[in-house]
Design a protein around this motif. Structure first.
Motif, PDB file in Angstrom:
ATOM      1  N   ASN A  26      36.494  37.064  33.949  1.00 40.27           N
ATOM      2  CA  ASN A  26      37.180  38.274  34.414  1.00 40.27           C
ATOM      3  C   ASN A  26      38.691  38.160  34.194  1.00 40.27           C
ATOM      4  OD1 ASN A  26      35.103  40.034  35.190  1.00 40.27           O
ATOM      5  ND2 ASN A  26      34.794  38.910  37.086  1.00 40.27           N
ATOM      6  N   SER A  27      39.250  36.986  34.384  1.00 32.97           N
ATOM      7  CA  SER A  27      40.678  36.765  34.093  1.00 32.97           C
ATOM      8  C   SER A  27      40.946  36.932  32.600  1.00 32.97           C
ATOM      9  CB  SER A  27      41.117  35.368  34.536  1.00 32.97           C
ATOM     10  OG  SER A  27      41.035  35.242  35.922  1.00 32.97           O
ATOM     11  N   HIS A  28      40.051  36.406  31.771  1.00 36.25           N
ATOM     12  CA  HIS A  28      40.153  36.515  30.316  1.00 36.25           C
ATOM     13  C   HIS A  28      40.159  37.990  29.895  1.00 36.25           C
ATOM     14  CE1 HIS A  28      39.561  35.184  26.152  1.00 36.25           C
ATOM     15  NE2 HIS A  28      38.495  35.966  26.064  1.00 36.25           N
ATOM     16  N   MET A  29      39.280  38.785  30.491  1.00 37.24           N
ATOM     17  CA  MET A  29      39.199  40.210  30.175  1.00 37.24           C
ATOM     18  C   MET A  29      40.496  40.924  30.579  1.00 37.24           C
ATOM     19  SD  MET A  29      36.173  40.563  28.829  1.00 37.24           S
ATOM     20  CE  MET A  29      35.381  42.129  29.031  1.00 37.24           C
ATOM     21  N   LYS A  30      41.026  40.561  31.723  1.00 36.76           N
ATOM     22  CA  LYS A  30      42.263  41.180  32.195  1.00 36.76           C
ATOM     23  C   LYS A  30      43.429  40.827  31.274  1.00 36.76           C
ATOM     24  CE  LYS A  30      44.980  42.029  36.256  1.00 36.76           C
ATOM     25  NZ  LYS A  30      45.014  42.054  37.695  1.00 36.76           N
ATOM     26  N   GLU A  31      43.502  39.570  30.833  1.00 36.05           N
ATOM     27  CA  GLU A  31      44.562  39.141  29.908  1.00 36.05           C
ATOM     28  C   GLU A  31      44.512  39.920  28.604  1.00 36.05           C
ATOM     29  OE1 GLU A  31      43.987  34.944  29.385  1.00 36.05           O
ATOM     30  OE2 GLU A  31      44.621  34.499  31.437  1.00 36.05           O
ATOM     31  N   LYS A  32      43.313  40.315  28.190  1.00 34.16           N
ATOM     32  CA  LYS A  32      43.146  41.063  26.944  1.00 34.16           C
ATOM     33  C   LYS A  32      43.228  42.573  27.174  1.00 34.16           C
ATOM     34  CE  LYS A  32      40.656  37.700  24.237  1.00 34.16           C
ATOM     35  NZ  LYS A  32      41.555  37.697  23.095  1.00 34.16           N
ATOM     36  N   ASP A  33      43.588  42.993  28.393  1.00 32.90           N
ATOM     37  CA  ASP A  33      43.704  44.410  28.757  1.00 32.90           C
ATOM     38  C   ASP A  33      42.418  45.188  28.493  1.00 32.90           C
ATOM     39  OD1 ASP A  33      46.368  44.289  29.706  1.00 32.90           O
ATOM     40  OD2 ASP A  33      47.122  44.393  27.645  1.00 32.90           O
ATOM     41  N   LEU A  34      41.292  44.554  28.798  1.00 37.30           N
ATOM     42  CA  LEU A  34      39.999  45.205  28.664  1.00 37.30           C
ATOM     43  C   LEU A  34      39.529  45.645  30.050  1.00 37.30           C
ATOM     44  CD1 LEU A  34      38.431  42.766  26.086  1.00 37.30           C
ATOM     45  CD2 LEU A  34      39.136  45.137  25.678  1.00 37.30           C
ATOM     46  N   PRO A  35      39.272  46.944  30.235  1.00 30.72           N
ATOM     47  CA  PRO A  35      38.931  47.488  31.546  1.00 30.72           C
ATOM     48  C   PRO A  35      37.469  47.279  31.932  1.00 30.72           C
ATOM     49  CG  PRO A  35      38.976  49.244  29.943  1.00 30.72           C
ATOM     50  CD  PRO A  35      39.372  47.991  29.219  1.00 30.72           C
ATOM     51  N   TYR A  36      37.090  46.013  32.049  1.00 28.98           N
ATOM     52  CA  TYR A  36      35.718  45.647  32.386  1.00 28.98           C
ATOM     53  C   TYR A  36      35.718  44.535  33.422  1.00 28.98           C
ATOM     54  CZ  TYR A  36      34.414  48.093  28.116  1.00 28.98           C
ATOM     55  OH  TYR A  36      34.250  49.044  27.150  1.00 28.98           O
ATOM     56  N   ARG A  37      34.610  44.464  34.139  1.00 25.08           N
ATOM     57  CA  ARG A  37      34.394  43.370  35.085  1.00 25.08           C
ATOM     58  C   ARG A  37      33.016  42.791  34.786  1.00 25.08           C
ATOM     59  NH1 ARG A  37      35.341  45.505  40.458  1.00 25.08           N
ATOM     60  NH2 ARG A  37      33.579  46.830  39.959  1.00 25.08           N
ATOM     61  N   VAL A  38      32.939  41.467  34.871  1.00 23.78           N
ATOM     62  CA  VAL A  38      31.679  40.765  34.652  1.00 23.78           C
ATOM     63  C   VAL A  38      31.087  40.411  36.013  1.00 23.78           C
ATOM     64  CG1 VAL A  38      30.658  38.665  33.709  1.00 23.78           C
ATOM     65  CG2 VAL A  38      32.425  39.867  32.436  1.00 23.78           C
ATOM     66  N   ASN A  39      29.783  40.633  36.168  1.00 24.45           N
ATOM     67  CA  ASN A  39      29.080  40.347  37.418  1.00 24.45           C
ATOM     68  C   ASN A  39      27.996  39.305  37.189  1.00 24.45           C
ATOM     69  OD1 ASN A  39      30.378  42.482  38.999  1.00 24.45           O
ATOM     70  ND2 ASN A  39      29.269  43.857  37.649  1.00 24.45           N
ATOM     71  N   PHE A  40      27.881  38.378  38.117  1.00 21.54           N
ATOM     72  CA  PHE A  40      26.844  37.346  38.097  1.00 21.54           C
ATOM     73  C   PHE A  40      25.528  37.970  38.528  1.00 21.54           C
ATOM     74  CE2 PHE A  40      24.478  33.817  39.978  1.00 21.54           C
ATOM     75  CZ  PHE A  40      24.695  32.794  39.071  1.00 21.54           C
ATOM     76  N   LYS A  41      24.503  37.808  37.707  1.00 21.15           N
ATOM     77  CA  LYS A  41      23.156  38.275  38.068  1.00 21.15           C
ATOM     78  C   LYS A  41      22.311  37.082  38.526  1.00 21.15           C
ATOM     79  CE  LYS A  41      23.818  42.536  36.628  1.00 21.15           C
ATOM     80  NZ  LYS A  41      23.969  43.626  37.553  1.00 21.15           N
ATOM     81  N   ASP A  42      22.223  36.072  37.659  1.00 20.21           N
ATOM     82  CA  ASP A  42      21.565  34.815  37.992  1.00 20.21           C
ATOM     83  C   ASP A  42      22.081  33.745  37.035  1.00 20.21           C
ATOM     84  OD1 ASP A  42      19.939  34.837  35.590  1.00 20.21           O
ATOM     85  OD2 ASP A  42      18.528  36.146  36.604  1.00 20.21           O
ATOM     86  N   GLU A  43      21.486  32.579  37.050  1.00 22.15           N
ATOM     87  CA  GLU A  43      21.992  31.451  36.266  1.00 22.15           C
ATOM     88  C   GLU A  43      21.954  31.695  34.765  1.00 22.15           C
ATOM     89  OE1 GLU A  43      19.526  31.126  38.556  1.00 22.15           O
ATOM     90  OE2 GLU A  43      20.612  30.162  40.178  1.00 22.15           O
ATOM     91  N   LYS A  44      21.155  32.640  34.325  1.00 26.22           N
ATOM     92  CA  LYS A  44      20.996  32.916  32.896  1.00 26.22           C
ATOM     93  C   LYS A  44      21.507  34.299  32.482  1.00 26.22           C
ATOM     94  CE  LYS A  44      18.662  29.180  31.798  1.00 26.22           C
ATOM     95  NZ  LYS A  44      19.258  28.170  30.967  1.00 26.22           N
ATOM     96  N   THR A  45      21.895  35.133  33.445  1.00 28.22           N
ATOM     97  CA  THR A  45      22.202  36.531  33.154  1.00 28.22           C
ATOM     98  C   THR A  45      23.471  36.991  33.854  1.00 28.22           C
ATOM     99  OG1 THR A  45      19.817  36.917  33.099  1.00 28.22           O
ATOM    100  CG2 THR A  45      21.226  38.861  33.140  1.00 28.22           C
ATOM    101  N   MET A  46      24.293  37.750  33.110  1.00 32.37           N
ATOM    102  CA  MET A  46      25.468  38.405  33.673  1.00 32.37           C
ATOM    103  C   MET A  46      25.473  39.857  33.216  1.00 32.37           C
ATOM    104  SD  MET A  46      28.727  35.907  33.409  1.00 32.37           S
ATOM    105  CE  MET A  46      28.745  34.278  34.112  1.00 32.37           C
TER     106      MET A  46
END
Length: 78
Positions: A14-34
């Motif tokens: 999420n920090s990486h996305m913010k640094e690249k000015d990308l308006p997205y958020r990543v969410n944890f689903k489980d150990e294999k999925t986001m």
């Protein structure tokens, strides 16, 4: 070696996305999925490919191979 997503990955990605000015958020689903969530329809228009490329780059640097779902909003470890 067993690869799994962690909450650290979520935080740093999420920090990486913010640094690249990308308006997205990543969410944890489980150990294999986001999930990828846009932070506004207008802000994200035309940027899905950029967000996916940034995510691929991040996990390539982590040594983790991922694959996206058909709609590009879910990704998992290969």
């Amino acid at each position: 070696m067993l690869m799994e997503f962690t909450y650290n990955h979520v935080f740093h990605l999420n920090s990486h996305m913010k640094e690249k000015d990308l308006p997205y958020r990543v969410n944890f689903k489980d150990e294999k999925t986001m999930g990828l969530e846009g932070l506004g329809i207008c802000a994200c228009t035309g940027k899905d490919d950029l967000a996916q490329a940034a995510i691929r780059e991040f996990f390539k640097n982590e040594g983790i191979d991922i694959i996206f779902s058909d709609d590009g909003m879910i990704f998992e470890i290969v």
